[in-house]
Enzyme design. Structure first.
Site, PDB file in Angstrom:
ATOM      1  N   GLU A  91      11.768  -0.434   0.168  1.00 16.53           N
ATOM      2  CA  GLU A  91      11.899   0.909  -0.386  1.00 16.53           C
ATOM      3  C   GLU A  91      11.069   1.915   0.417  1.00 16.53           C
ATOM      4  O   GLU A  91       9.910   1.655   0.739  1.00 16.53           O
ATOM      5  CB  GLU A  91      11.399   0.857  -1.828  1.00 16.53           C
ATOM      6  CG  GLU A  91      11.414   2.173  -2.539  1.00 16.53           C
ATOM      7  CD  GLU A  91      10.867   2.010  -3.957  1.00 16.53           C
ATOM      8  OE1 GLU A  91      11.142   0.982  -4.599  1.00 16.53           O
ATOM      9  OE2 GLU A  91      10.150   2.904  -4.398  1.00 16.53           O
ATOM     10  N   CYS A 104       6.900   7.804   2.987  1.00 21.68           N
ATOM     11  CA  CYS A 104       6.033   6.816   2.326  1.00 21.68           C
ATOM     12  C   CYS A 104       6.643   5.444   2.592  1.00 21.68           C
ATOM     13  O   CYS A 104       7.742   5.150   2.107  1.00 21.68           O
ATOM     14  CB  CYS A 104       5.988   7.138   0.832  1.00 21.68           C
ATOM     15  SG  CYS A 104       5.104   5.914  -0.136  1.00 21.68           S
ATOM     16  N   CYS A 111       4.625  -7.664  -4.239  1.00 21.88           N
ATOM     17  CA  CYS A 111       3.173  -7.596  -4.033  1.00 21.88           C
ATOM     18  C   CYS A 111       2.491  -8.690  -4.844  1.00 21.88           C
ATOM     19  O   CYS A 111       2.950  -9.048  -5.919  1.00 21.88           O
ATOM     20  CB  CYS A 111       2.657  -6.216  -4.480  1.00 21.88           C
ATOM     21  SG  CYS A 111       0.890  -5.991  -4.158  1.00 21.88           S
ATOM     22  N   CYS A 115      -1.237  -5.373 -10.261  1.00 24.49           N
ATOM     23  CA  CYS A 115      -1.808  -4.248 -11.023  1.00 24.49           C
ATOM     24  C   CYS A 115      -0.936  -3.984 -12.262  1.00 24.49           C
ATOM     25  O   CYS A 115       0.298  -3.983 -12.170  1.00 24.49           O
ATOM     26  CB  CYS A 115      -1.892  -3.001 -10.151  1.00 24.49           C
ATOM     27  SG  CYS A 115      -2.867  -3.262  -8.674  1.00 24.49           S
ATOM     28  N   CYS A 118       1.999  -1.268 -12.342  1.00 27.96           N
ATOM     29  CA  CYS A 118       2.866  -1.122 -11.168  1.00 27.96           C
ATOM     30  C   CYS A 118       4.094  -2.013 -11.247  1.00 27.96           C
ATOM     31  O   CYS A 118       3.995  -3.220 -11.489  1.00 27.96           O
ATOM     32  CB  CYS A 118       2.057  -1.461  -9.923  1.00 27.96           C
ATOM     33  SG  CYS A 118       3.057  -1.535  -8.444  1.00 27.96           S
ATOM     34  N   GLY A 156       3.803  -2.898  -1.926  1.00 32.31           N
ATOM     35  CA  GLY A 156       2.887  -3.838  -1.285  1.00 32.31           C
ATOM     36  C   GLY A 156       1.505  -3.265  -1.057  1.00 32.31           C
ATOM     37  O   GLY A 156       1.272  -2.058  -1.195  1.00 32.31           O
ATOM     38  N   GLU A 157       0.590  -4.157  -0.747  1.00 36.64           N
ATOM     39  CA  GLU A 157      -0.790  -3.778  -0.420  1.00 36.64           C
ATOM     40  C   GLU A 157      -0.927  -3.874   1.105  1.00 36.64           C
ATOM     41  O   GLU A 157      -0.942  -4.974   1.665  1.00 36.64           O
ATOM     42  CB  GLU A 157      -1.753  -4.725  -1.150  1.00 36.64           C
ATOM     43  CG  GLU A 157      -3.164  -4.768  -0.604  1.00 36.64           C
ATOM     44  CD  GLU A 157      -3.851  -3.418  -0.519  1.00 36.64           C
ATOM     45  OE1 GLU A 157      -3.839  -2.667  -1.498  1.00 36.64           O
ATOM     46  OE2 GLU A 157      -4.403  -3.121   0.564  1.00 36.64           O
ATOM     47  N   SER A 188      -3.198   3.400   2.280  1.00 35.76           N
ATOM     48  CA  SER A 188      -3.755   3.294   0.938  1.00 35.76           C
ATOM     49  C   SER A 188      -4.017   1.830   0.579  1.00 35.76           C
ATOM     50  O   SER A 188      -3.198   0.967   0.866  1.00 35.76           O
ATOM     51  CB  SER A 188      -2.740   3.890  -0.048  1.00 35.76           C
ATOM     52  OG  SER A 188      -3.155   3.687  -1.363  1.00 35.76           O
ATOM     53  N   SER A 210      -7.377   3.166  -4.080  1.00 35.56           N
ATOM     54  CA  SER A 210      -6.930   3.285  -5.471  1.00 35.56           C
ATOM     55  C   SER A 210      -8.096   2.945  -6.384  1.00 35.56           C
ATOM     56  O   SER A 210      -8.551   1.812  -6.411  1.00 35.56           O
ATOM     57  CB  SER A 210      -5.775   2.303  -5.727  1.00 35.56           C
ATOM     58  OG  SER A 210      -4.732   2.563  -4.850  1.00 35.56           O
ATOM     59  N   LEU A 211      -8.567   3.920  -7.110  1.00 32.65           N
ATOM     60  CA  LEU A 211      -9.781   3.745  -7.907  1.00 32.65           C
ATOM     61  C   LEU A 211      -9.427   3.513  -9.387  1.00 32.65           C
ATOM     62  O   LEU A 211      -9.757   2.499  -9.944  1.00 32.65           O
ATOM     63  CB  LEU A 211     -10.663   4.977  -7.719  1.00 32.65           C
ATOM     64  CG  LEU A 211     -12.138   4.845  -8.028  1.00 32.65           C
ATOM     65  CD1 LEU A 211     -12.936   5.951  -7.344  1.00 32.65           C
ATOM     66  CD2 LEU A 211     -12.441   4.873  -9.495  1.00 32.65           C
ATOM     67  N   HIS A 212      -8.791   4.485  -9.977  1.00 31.73           N
ATOM     68  CA  HIS A 212      -8.178   4.412 -11.309  1.00 31.73           C
ATOM     69  C   HIS A 212      -9.126   4.297 -12.503  1.00 31.73           C
ATOM     70  O   HIS A 212      -8.761   4.713 -13.595  1.00 31.73           O
ATOM     71  CB  HIS A 212      -7.120   3.316 -11.380  1.00 31.73           C
ATOM     72  CG  HIS A 212      -6.065   3.437 -10.305  1.00 31.73           C
ATOM     73  ND1 HIS A 212      -5.651   4.647  -9.798  1.00 31.73           N
ATOM     74  CD2 HIS A 212      -5.379   2.496  -9.624  1.00 31.73           C
ATOM     75  CE1 HIS A 212      -4.749   4.448  -8.855  1.00 31.73           C
ATOM     76  NE2 HIS A 212      -4.569   3.154  -8.722  1.00 31.73           N
ATOM     77  N   HIS A 286       3.531   7.453 -14.880  1.00 34.87           N
ATOM     78  CA  HIS A 286       4.876   7.530 -15.458  1.00 34.87           C
ATOM     79  C   HIS A 286       5.215   6.166 -16.017  1.00 34.87           C
ATOM     80  O   HIS A 286       5.169   5.173 -15.281  1.00 34.87           O
ATOM     81  CB  HIS A 286       5.885   7.959 -14.404  1.00 34.87           C
ATOM     82  CG  HIS A 286       5.676   9.380 -13.996  1.00 34.87           C
ATOM     83  ND1 HIS A 286       6.133  10.431 -14.744  1.00 34.87           N
ATOM     84  CD2 HIS A 286       5.004   9.912 -12.958  1.00 34.87           C
ATOM     85  CE1 HIS A 286       5.765  11.568 -14.167  1.00 34.87           C
ATOM     86  NE2 HIS A 286       5.079  11.277 -13.080  1.00 34.87           N
ATOM     87  N   CYS A 329       6.492   3.653  -7.800  1.00 30.81           N
ATOM     88  CA  CYS A 329       6.419   2.611  -6.787  1.00 30.81           C
ATOM     89  C   CYS A 329       7.177   1.359  -7.205  1.00 30.81           C
ATOM     90  O   CYS A 329       6.906   0.781  -8.230  1.00 30.81           O
ATOM     91  CB  CYS A 329       4.934   2.324  -6.596  1.00 30.81           C
ATOM     92  SG  CYS A 329       4.491   0.839  -5.787  1.00 30.81           S
TER      93      CYS A 329
HETATM   94  S1  SF4 Z   1      -0.328  -0.845  -7.123  1.00 29.54           S
HETATM   95 FE1  SF4 Z   1      -0.138  -1.493  -4.989  1.00 29.54          FE
HETATM   96  S2  SF4 Z   1      -1.505  -3.271  -4.876  1.00 29.54           S
HETATM   97 FE2  SF4 Z   1      -1.148  -2.932  -7.047  1.00 29.54          FE
HETATM   98  S3  SF4 Z   1       0.597  -4.280  -7.567  1.00 29.54           S
HETATM   99 FE3  SF4 Z   1       1.421  -2.250  -7.029  1.00 29.54          FE
HETATM  100  S4  SF4 Z   1       1.932  -2.370  -4.863  1.00 29.54           S
HETATM  101 FE4  SF4 Z   1       0.533  -4.066  -5.333  1.00 29.54          FE
END
Ligand code: SF4
Length: 341
Positions: A91, A104, A111, A115, A118, A156-157, A188, A210-212, A286, A329
């Site tokens: 994507e 992006c 992944c 998280c 996500c 993905g990370e 990121s 990514s802190l959150h 969202h 995402c």
């Molecule tokens: S936020 Fe990023 S690192 Fe976390 S599960 Fe989603 S894609 Fe993976």
């Protein structure tokens, strides 16, 4: 299927040329054709001898792939899908915004990081993308020549696929490659400390973390990575790293209603970020299927920003884009993927 040339670094092209018995400068010539010019086939590399082109074509292809699907939002955002491993999709989002046009890109299909908020995380992990597959998302969208920025914030990370991500960054920024300024590129991460240090060492691109939430127990629930690479450790490395004047570190903060939007969060954020030259990007959550998390209203997002700014932390709100086309995402590919199952 022949191996792709696109996605190889100059060193890799040189060693390939050497293995095939080509003259020493052939690697550089091939890099120019695939990254600096627009060709669709090896036969168009007219400064290579016919014999060289024939041998090259027998083993390699250029390797560019067009998207197989696109959806366009009312706000101009587009979501492209590229073919990944059989039945899976990569994507890519194209986000025009006044003078900026950002792509992006994804770095993995699915992944591993899990998280809670996500959709990509819910898909599980299907594989790493090669440098060529990452770069193809930049080079093969119709708008590629108008792009001003590239962000590694798709599926993905990125730092869980460090080698291929670093290769793609080398190709984007090298004079023999796309020759883009690293200041136009942001990678990121959720904060995988050892890989983050390697990234900082080997690239000049901007870093977004990514802190959150600033609280350990809450972050463990939202982001399992906290159990292995705690935010405190990530921040301590960031604090001691010399970012220079041009390079930027920023923090992504998804706001969830009644979860990470309190005054205690503001206070703790200002405490843990003290002394780090950075900014925070607030992102409205969202809702996605099967999560207990909720989206905050506009007023509380604005208030949160004002309070952080008042604490001296430059804070911006990232505009929500493409909501009508599965903007979150991983949602678009998940939808397509589920339809294929
Ligand atoms: S936020 Fe990023 S690192 Fe976390 S599960 Fe989603 S894609 Fe993976």
């Amino acid at each position: 299927m022949p191996e792709s040339l696109f996605g190889k670094t100059l060193d890799e092209l040189n060693s390939m040329s050497q293995d095939l018995g080509f003259p020493a400068f052939t690697g550089k010539q091939i890099a120019e054709w695939i990254y600096r010019k627009e060709i669709t086939g090896i036969e168009e590399m007219t400064n290579l001898s016919k014999k060289t082109r024939a041998l090259l074509s027998s083993r390699y292809s250029i390797g560019l792939q067009n998207p197989v699907d696109v959806q366009e939002s009312a706000d101009g955002t587009k979501k492209y899908l590229f073919p990944g491993t059989p039945g899976k999709f990569i994507e890519t989002a194209y986000i025009p915004d006044r003078k900026r046009a950002t792509v992006c890109v994804s770095s993995q299909v699915g992944c591993k990081m899990g998280c809670l908020f996500c959709m990509t995380g819910k898909q599980g992990f299907q594989g790493n993308l090669s440098a060529g597959e990452i770069l193809n998302q930049y080079r093969s969208i119709p708008e590629w020549k108008s792009l001003t920025n590239i962000v590694y914030m798709g599926m993905g990370e990125p730092l869980d696929n460090l080698d291929e991500v670093l290769k793609s960054l080398e190709i984007l920024t090298s004079p023999w490659g796309f020759a883009l300024s690293p200041r136009r590129i942001t990678v990121s991460t959720i904060g995988i400390t050892p890989a983050m240090l390697q990234f900082l060492e080997n690239s000049d691109a901007h870093l977004a973390i990514s802190l959150h939430t600033p609280f350990d127990d809450q972050r463990r629930k939202l982001m399992p990575v906290q159990q292995v690479y705690p935010l405190q450790e990530v921040l301590s490395e960031i604090r001691s790293w010399d970012f220079g004047r041009q390079r930027r570190v920023s923090f992504e903060y998804i706001l969830f209603k009644n979860l990470n939007d309190s005054n205690a969060h503001i206070h703790e954020l200002s405490r843990i970020l003290h002394g780090i030259r950075c900014r925070i990007n607030l992102i409205r959550f969202h809702p996605i299927p099967d999560t207990p998390l909720n989206s905050p209203d506009e007023k509380s997002i604005l208030e949160f920003r004002e309070k952080l700014n008042a604490k001296g932390i430059t804070t911006t709100i990232r505009a929500s884009r493409g909501q009508d086309i599965w903007a979150a995402c991983g949602l678009l590919s998940t939808k397509k993927w589920m339809n294929k199952e």
